[in-house]
Design an enzyme around this catalytic site. Sequence first.
Site, PDB file in Angstrom:
ATOM      1  N   ARG B 270      78.899  57.496  29.878  1.00 31.41           N
ATOM      2  CA  ARG B 270      79.154  58.409  28.893  1.00 31.41           C
ATOM      3  C   ARG B 270      79.197  57.450  27.632  1.00 31.41           C
ATOM      4  NH1 ARG B 270      84.739  56.866  27.473  1.00 31.41           N
ATOM      5  NH2 ARG B 270      86.008  56.709  29.173  1.00 31.41           N
ATOM      6  N   HIS B 274      86.513  58.955  25.860  1.00 33.80           N
ATOM      7  CA  HIS B 274      86.814  59.650  27.111  1.00 33.80           C
ATOM      8  C   HIS B 274      87.398  61.225  26.673  1.00 33.80           C
ATOM      9  CE1 HIS B 274      89.441  61.220  30.311  1.00 33.80           C
ATOM     10  NE2 HIS B 274      90.332  61.422  29.579  1.00 33.80           N
ATOM     11  N   TYR B 283      88.101  49.725  23.954  1.00 23.43           N
ATOM     12  CA  TYR B 283      87.954  49.009  25.292  1.00 23.43           C
ATOM     13  C   TYR B 283      86.636  48.471  25.883  1.00 23.43           C
ATOM     14  CZ  TYR B 283      87.381  54.172  26.193  1.00 23.43           C
ATOM     15  OH  TYR B 283      86.942  55.574  26.139  1.00 23.43           O
TER      16      TYR B 283
END
Lengths: 327, 377
Positions: B270, B274, B283
């Site tokens: 992706r 998120h 992250y």
Amino acid sequence: MNRKFTMIQAITEALDQKLADDPRVMLLGEDIGVNGGVFRATEGLLSKHGAERVVDTPLAESGIIGSAIGLSLNGMLPVAEIQFLSFIYPAFEQVVSHAARLRHRTRGQFTTPLVIRTPYGAGIRGPELHSESVETFFVHTPGLKVVVPATPYDAKGLLISAIEDPDPVLFLEPTRLYRAFKEEVPEEMYRVPIGKARIVEEGSDLSIFAWGSMMRTAQLAAKQIAQEKGWSCEIIDLRSLYPLDLDTIIASVKKTGRALIVHEAHKTAGLGAEITSLINDEALIYLKAPVKRITGYDVPVPFFTLEDSYMPTPARIRQGIIDTMQF
Amino acid sequence: MLIEKDMRARAAALTGRLEDVRIPELFQVITPDGEVQQGIENRIDPALMVRMYEQMTRARAFDRKAVILQRQGRIGTYAPFEGQEAAQVGSALALKEGDWMFPTYRDHAAILTHGQTLENLFLYWMGRMEGCMCPAGKNILPPSVPIATQMLHAAGAAWANKIKGEGAISIAYFGDGATSEGDFHEALNFAGVYQLPVLFFCQNNGYAISVPFQRQSASRTIVQRAAAYDIPGIRVDGNDIFAVWLAVREAIERAQAGRGPTLIEAVTFRYGAHTTADDPKKYRDQEVLAKEWREQRDPIERLQKFLIKKELWTEEKEQVLMNKLTDEIEAAFAKVEALPKTRPVDMFDHVYADVPWHITEQRQEFLSLQDEEGGHV
């Protein structure tokens, strides 16, 4: 014909008749097939209806309930057995996050008409974590119905109603009553409606509300107090914990002016608290004494050597009646 | 392969294990440059190839629009899927009308392809429950928020399909994080034991929110889990729509022939966060990774290159499509934005088939608190 059945036999007959009556009905659970269930509730059903309809599943509670949800979404009427209520925790998420919510989320487009049968409660000297009475978790969850039979007659009639109910029903079977006594159970497929309480004994001085195995304990205490003091208790078996039969509860309290609730579940946030509150809302001015609760204690259900001390006893109920009558 | 190198290096760094463990092969049909790796003559109809492209483009246009609308505060928190179009569209295009789809909250491209409306998708993210519904005759469940739970529903619905013998199958969508949940294992186990016609379709996009797959699982791939349940598994390049479509078709044929479930791992990525509530820069090396994936493996560009080479696509067609999609998406959003507000009293509906007394009572109490304009006091 006069047929006397235990609760287990009544349950087996209800399942047997619904399996024969409706091809969408199927049973699934651990050890329910060849072994006939740990309490033998499904004994003989595998050989009669076949392994496609009475299904031994892998040992996986979430798997049982999760797949039952999928089955019910797609036109089946699954009756899932969880061996003991305290074993349902791995499936808790499936019950509360999915079974209870799909109708609401999809505005009625998808529904989950499934039944979860499970023995619950103490009184048979079971091992650790086989005796819990945590109905309140499910009563607290909108979208579920929760029923508890206290007699063989009700067990059959309520189970048939539960299987035919368009909503998910948690069907709690008081383990202690499985083989405690027999009573006449009609052969035909009759229904006991969900949502209706049963007046077990009429009385005029005090109303006792109970369910499951506490019915018998409450009856013993009431009998004792009638002999001792001459007080007359009205005993009501709630049968349906969600939805509750408010009308029957309130009519009885208005008549007697006193209420005592008996349950073996923990006291804090147990269903007794809800019933007390409903009585306060609807019948406060009729009350001659505060509503009293006699319940299991707020401790983990102890190992069976302490089972009798944990559970409400006739003596504790008797004292509760005296306190309420003499308030 | 980008992800293979990355996985080996990370796994070695994190666990100190040898790098030479065999990783199941990745099934690929066209390379990122649009080169054909396997014979596809007579296997994928040219009209379907164009449809694949149009559907992926449509899904991406929706996704980008949704992110913008969230930034404008016109829809709520949203879970973007850009980068995963081939996995979702390719798998959904392999299904037929009556098949059952059990999506998560990131599978909008799949549900759009299977017949969900743009309007319902917008409604869902606008916080309206009607968005959980699907058009009549479609079996598209609302997005499952609890991770991996819907895999069991797919198994159960497939079980009913098997009993009814109507030939329909179920497909469950889930991510790499879901493979750590108990329900993943229970679903594979049930499906294997009863040989259910169900497809477990994992989009391994490398991150479960912020946790990289190498910290999610000690197994190097997801598909190797299939072996433990003795069910077929295939690992496909999730950004190669031909590979996805062919793998899913094969799994469906197996399911329909009574040969049970399949676990499919579609390796993808992706590009974004998120959800619109987190920042992927925190992250992962967002720029490097997104650049590598976007520039080297983008599913839409890859198919476009191929189609142009085959003379199935032109710039004029592209322009016509983009205009059409913009109009369609704008119209759908305008339509839902113009809808009357949700009636608060609707929350009391559909809790049970028949309304129990306490909900009736609470509903009446609620209504008694409405002011003359119908607002809530």
